[in-house]
Each structure stands twice: as structure tokens, then as C-alpha cells.
Design an enzyme around this catalytic site. Structure first.
Site, PDB file in Angstrom:
ATOM      1  N   PHE A  96     -19.661 -45.945  33.704  1.00 40.40           N
ATOM      2  CA  PHE A  96     -19.470 -46.394  32.326  1.00 40.40           C
ATOM      3  C   PHE A  96     -18.322 -47.521  32.748  1.00 40.40           C
ATOM      4  O   PHE A  96     -18.162 -48.719  32.559  1.00 40.40           O
ATOM      5  CB  PHE A  96     -18.863 -45.423  31.294  1.00 40.40           C
ATOM      6  CG  PHE A  96     -17.706 -45.918  30.395  1.00 40.40           C
ATOM      7  CD1 PHE A  96     -17.767 -46.985  29.662  1.00 40.40           C
ATOM      8  CD2 PHE A  96     -16.366 -45.372  30.183  1.00 40.40           C
ATOM      9  CE1 PHE A  96     -17.074 -47.503  28.550  1.00 40.40           C
ATOM     10  CE2 PHE A  96     -15.704 -45.522  29.269  1.00 40.40           C
ATOM     11  CZ  PHE A  96     -15.713 -46.644  28.666  1.00 40.40           C
ATOM     12  N   ILE A  97     -17.140 -47.043  33.302  1.00 39.38           N
ATOM     13  CA  ILE A  97     -16.000 -47.992  33.557  1.00 39.38           C
ATOM     14  C   ILE A  97     -16.452 -48.886  34.723  1.00 39.38           C
ATOM     15  O   ILE A  97     -16.246 -50.207  34.697  1.00 39.38           O
ATOM     16  CB  ILE A  97     -14.852 -47.316  34.190  1.00 39.38           C
ATOM     17  CG1 ILE A  97     -14.383 -46.165  32.938  1.00 39.38           C
ATOM     18  CG2 ILE A  97     -13.584 -48.005  34.511  1.00 39.38           C
ATOM     19  CD1 ILE A  97     -12.984 -45.275  33.241  1.00 39.38           C
ATOM     20  N   THR A 137     -17.120 -34.187  46.715  1.00 38.60           N
ATOM     21  CA  THR A 137     -17.106 -35.387  46.406  1.00 38.60           C
ATOM     22  C   THR A 137     -15.883 -36.374  46.026  1.00 38.60           C
ATOM     23  O   THR A 137     -15.488 -37.098  46.491  1.00 38.60           O
ATOM     24  CB  THR A 137     -18.037 -35.837  44.977  1.00 38.60           C
ATOM     25  OG1 THR A 137     -19.294 -35.083  45.317  1.00 38.60           O
ATOM     26  CG2 THR A 137     -18.340 -37.300  44.809  1.00 38.60           C
ATOM     27  N   LYS A 142      -8.287 -34.540  41.847  1.00 37.00           N
ATOM     28  CA  LYS A 142      -7.686 -35.847  41.627  1.00 37.00           C
ATOM     29  C   LYS A 142      -6.301 -35.911  42.032  1.00 37.00           C
ATOM     30  O   LYS A 142      -5.990 -37.036  42.507  1.00 37.00           O
ATOM     31  CB  LYS A 142      -7.983 -36.195  40.250  1.00 37.00           C
ATOM     32  CG  LYS A 142      -9.184 -36.678  39.749  1.00 37.00           C
ATOM     33  CD  LYS A 142      -9.411 -38.056  40.368  1.00 37.00           C
ATOM     34  CE  LYS A 142     -10.983 -38.415  40.019  1.00 37.00           C
ATOM     35  NZ  LYS A 142     -11.367 -39.712  40.675  1.00 37.00           N
ATOM     36  N   GLY A 195     -23.831 -41.976  36.733  1.00 42.98           N
ATOM     37  CA  GLY A 195     -24.007 -43.387  36.525  1.00 42.98           C
ATOM     38  C   GLY A 195     -25.504 -43.703  36.204  1.00 42.98           C
ATOM     39  O   GLY A 195     -26.363 -42.831  36.494  1.00 42.98           O
ATOM     40  N   TYR A 227     -10.718 -30.219  38.820  1.00 43.45           N
ATOM     41  CA  TYR A 227     -10.942 -31.523  38.621  1.00 43.45           C
ATOM     42  C   TYR A 227      -9.287 -32.272  38.836  1.00 43.45           C
ATOM     43  O   TYR A 227      -9.324 -33.068  39.449  1.00 43.45           O
ATOM     44  CB  TYR A 227     -11.478 -31.949  37.364  1.00 43.45           C
ATOM     45  CG  TYR A 227     -12.084 -33.390  37.122  1.00 43.45           C
ATOM     46  CD1 TYR A 227     -12.756 -34.189  37.579  1.00 43.45           C
ATOM     47  CD2 TYR A 227     -10.978 -34.034  36.325  1.00 43.45           C
ATOM     48  CE1 TYR A 227     -13.093 -35.554  37.575  1.00 43.45           C
ATOM     49  CE2 TYR A 227     -11.268 -35.605  36.119  1.00 43.45           C
ATOM     50  CZ  TYR A 227     -12.169 -36.146  36.899  1.00 43.45           C
ATOM     51  OH  TYR A 227     -12.267 -37.703  36.604  1.00 43.45           O
ATOM     52  N   ASP A 261     -23.789 -46.288  44.216  1.00 46.95           N
ATOM     53  CA  ASP A 261     -23.562 -45.365  43.264  1.00 46.95           C
ATOM     54  C   ASP A 261     -24.863 -44.303  43.680  1.00 46.95           C
ATOM     55  O   ASP A 261     -25.927 -44.724  43.855  1.00 46.95           O
ATOM     56  CB  ASP A 261     -23.710 -45.920  41.869  1.00 46.95           C
ATOM     57  CG  ASP A 261     -23.295 -45.077  40.897  1.00 46.95           C
ATOM     58  OD1 ASP A 261     -22.424 -45.612  40.111  1.00 46.95           O
ATOM     59  OD2 ASP A 261     -23.786 -43.807  40.497  1.00 46.95           O
ATOM     60  N   ASN A 262     -24.351 -43.339  43.506  1.00 47.65           N
ATOM     61  CA  ASN A 262     -25.589 -42.165  43.823  1.00 47.65           C
ATOM     62  C   ASN A 262     -26.273 -41.877  42.577  1.00 47.65           C
ATOM     63  O   ASN A 262     -27.200 -40.907  42.675  1.00 47.65           O
ATOM     64  CB  ASN A 262     -24.925 -40.770  44.403  1.00 47.65           C
ATOM     65  CG  ASN A 262     -24.338 -40.012  43.554  1.00 47.65           C
ATOM     66  OD1 ASN A 262     -23.873 -40.502  42.268  1.00 47.65           O
ATOM     67  ND2 ASN A 262     -23.696 -38.877  43.980  1.00 47.65           N
ATOM     68  N   ALA A 290      -9.213 -44.815  41.549  1.00 46.17           N
ATOM     69  CA  ALA A 290      -9.095 -44.314  40.209  1.00 46.17           C
ATOM     70  C   ALA A 290      -8.710 -42.879  40.216  1.00 46.17           C
ATOM     71  O   ALA A 290      -9.421 -41.893  40.665  1.00 46.17           O
ATOM     72  CB  ALA A 290     -10.443 -44.674  39.648  1.00 46.17           C
TER      73      ALA A 290
END
Ligand code: UDP
Length: 325
Positions: A15-16, A99, A157, A40, A153, A35-36, A121
Site C-alpha cells: 500500500f505505502i 523478515t 521494529k 503486497g 512486531y 517485493d515477495n 520505515a
């Protein structure tokens, strides 16, 4: 003559990412997307394929040879690829950990070889569960138990941010870290539970609008157009290097108010707003945040950030997108 930059966008079919790629192409840059396609979608970038400056590679950021090969060719990297969404992690944290931590480390390591400028990001999730409003970049944070996958998560991050800062300090890699807060816009799917596309789809199909809990929890929603413009500016802002910067809106709205707004803007007054208890809405162990508001004074200073798309306009654009589908 000044050569246009070649830019790698990891997660560029998301999306972004797909909106960012549009913006970069419009600025005349050459863009490579890796992109895998786990979350996406080719549909997000289908319309860009005719542009000869656009290149898509289906692959993983965990593929070191591929990343080495791609990063050699580019001047800048926007690293957006990640296992997204807190709920994706529940029950299977390993893939997210690998990941989001190992993948980021591979990208940073390859970037460091040539000191290629990189924007990482990050996510408002790293702010943890403190009711610290508005949340500043340097604030302390509290996470839940290590036995609760809900926090995987946020931790991952958080490690990405540490990694980025460590590469900046120790390897002199020019790194810009951006914490994104509730970004909304066309192409965001409701598949992972995100509230705005979910409400819009529910209202358009005249079904009930599902507010979780009492609906008094609040969020601030930033429009994708403002966000991608800010990302491009942050990439080249010297004063953003070696920093974590919040990016989002500070206009706070409750989920109750949001539901009413979406209902009103779709013109569908027959949709009922229903309340779903958290226990039914989420798997065991999930904790929601009561409030989430970014402190955006830093980004205002760094790039003179002035969001220009208000919440209503942003929702209208999303309604138009789903109406035309
Ligand atoms: N939410 C809701 N109904 C939905 C989906 C989400 O009431 O169908 C609520 C959710 O409980 C949370 C807020 O909307 O309080 C924002 O959820 P989202 O998943 O979009 O973002 P996040 O919680 O990560 O900020």
C-alpha cells in the site's frame, strides 16, 4: 548533466510502497521494486509497468545475493518491506521476526558497503502500551510479556531502529528512520483488520459497521499523499540522518466518531453501527491501545511538514476508490 537517481523500494508493491513509487517516478527517478508479494500485490503496481523507468523484481529481502546485486545498482533505498500488521504475527512469530530483523540487517549490511543512503520505515507500534500522549521519538516505552506474540512486531521494529542507529554511528551509513502512524489511503486493504478500509467497505455494502470495544479509543490518521511527499523529503534532509522521526497526523479522533464520519460520507444512513466486544474481535492475548497520537514537532522542524489532506478528504478518496472497484 545531472543524472536522475536510481532508487530501490523494498516492499514497493504494498500500500505505502506503491504510492511512494508513483511519486518517485513522477519526479523522474528510476525505480526498482523488490517485493515477495506476501501482502503486497501486483495489482498495486500494474499501472506502472508501462513506465520504462520502472522495474519490478519478485524476491525476498532475505535473499542476500539478490539484495547485494540490487543495492550495487542504486543511489538510494527505501526499506519498506516487512511482515505487516500486528495480527499477522499472532501464532506464527518466526516469519515476522526473521523478515523484520534479519531482512533489515541484510539490507543495512549491503547498503553499508557503499554507504548508500537508506530510509527505514518503522512503526508507531514501537511506542508500546504507554498512555504517553503525544508520543515523542525519545520517549520511554513499555511492552507486554515475551510470551505474548502481540508484542513481536513492536519488538522487531524496535530492533530495526536500534540497527539503523548503530549502522549510522558505527559504520557511518547515512540512515533515516521514520515511524509511521496510521497511514490511510486507496489500496490499503481491510484484510489485516485496518479500520478505515474496513468501515468504508462495510458502509458501501450497507452492512453493519463494526466498532471494537466501546469505540472511545482514538487514533490519528495520516493521508498517504502527505506521507509519501514527506518520505521523499526526509530521504534528502541532511538533518534527518541518524535520527528517528515520527510521521503522521496529530488530529485525534475516536473510533466512534470515525464510524459516524464514514457513514455520513458514504451517504449510507442505513448502515448500523454495532459494537463488537474485544474478546470476539481479536484472538486471545491481543491488547488494543486506548490512544495513539504522535508528537510531530520534530518533523515540522526537519522538513517543514504541513499535512495538506484533511481526514474527510482522505476518507472521500478511499470511498471513491472502493466505489470504482
Ligand atoms: N477497529 C474497529 N473495528 C474494525 C477494525 C478496527 O473498531 O473493524 C479499531 C481497533 O480496535 C483499533 C482502531 O480501530 O482500536 C484502529 O485499528 P487498526 O487496526 O486500523 O490500527 P491500530 O490498532 O494498529 O492503530
Amino acid at each position: 548533466m545531472k543524472r536522475n537517481k536510481t532508487v530501490l523500494v523494498t516492499g514497493g508493491a504494498g500500500f505505502i510502497g506503491s504510492h511512494l513509487v508513483e511519486e518517485l517516478l513522477q519526479k523522474g527517478q528510476k525505480v526498482i521494486v523488490v517485493d515477495n508479494l506476501s501482502t503486497g500485490s501486483l495489482k498495486n503496481i500494474e499501472h506502472l509497468k508501462k513506465n520504462k523507468e520502472f522495474h519490478f523484481i519478485k524476491g525476498s529481502i532475505l535473499d542476500e545475493n539478490l539484495m547485494e546485486d540490487l543495492i550495487k545498482k542504486v543511489d538510494q533505498i527505501y526499506h519498506l518491506a516487512a511482515v505487516v500488521g500486528v495480527r499477522m504475527v499472532l501464532g506464527k512469530p518466526l516469519n515476522s521476526l526473521l523478515t523484520n530483523i534479519k531482512g533489515t540487517e541484510i539490507v543495512l549490511k549491503e547498503a553499508a558497503k557503499r554507504k548508500t543512503k537508506i530510509l527505514l520505515a518503522s512503526s508507531s507500534e514501537v511506542c508500546g502500551k504507554d498512555d504517553n500522549i503525544p508520543f515523542g521519538e525519545e520517549d520511554d516505552r513499555t511492552y507486554g510479556s515475551v510470551y505474548n506474540d502481540r508484542w513481536v512486531y513492536a519488538f522487531a521494529k524496535g530492533v530495526d531502529e536500534f540497527l539503523g542507529l548503530a549502522y549510522w554511528r558505527e559504520k557511518k551509513l547515512p540512515v533515516v528512520i521514520v515511524r509511521l502512524f496510521n497511514v490511510i489511503g486507496p489500496r490499503q486493504t481491510g484484510r489485516y483488520g485496518m479500520v478505515v478500509p474496513t468501515f468504508v467497505k462495510q458502509a458501501l455494502s450497507k452492512g453493519p459497521i463494526t466498532v471494537f470495544g466501546d469505540g472511545k479509543q482514538t487514533r490519528c490518521f495520516a493521508d498517504i499523499q502527505d506521507v509519501v511527499i514527506a518520505l521523499v523529503k526526509l530521504m534528502v534532509a541532511k538533518n534527518a540522518e541518524g535520527h528517528v522521526t515520527n510521521l503522521g497526523s496529530d488530529y485525534e479522533i475516536s473510533i466512534n466518531q470515525l464510524a459516524k464520519k464514514v457513514k455520513g460520507l458514504t451517504g449510507n444512513y442505513s448502515s448500523e453501527i454495532i459494537y463488537v466486544p474485544y474478546k470476539k474481535a481479536y484472538p486471545d492475548g491481543y491488547e488494543d491501545f486506548r490512544r495513539r497520537v504522535p508528537n510531530i514537532s520534530k518533523i515540522k522542524k526537519t522538513i517543514n511538514y504541513r499535512p495538506s489532506v484533511g481526514l474527510e478528504e482522505s476518507i472521500k478518496r478511499i470511498i471513491k476508490y472502493y466505489d470504482n472497484k
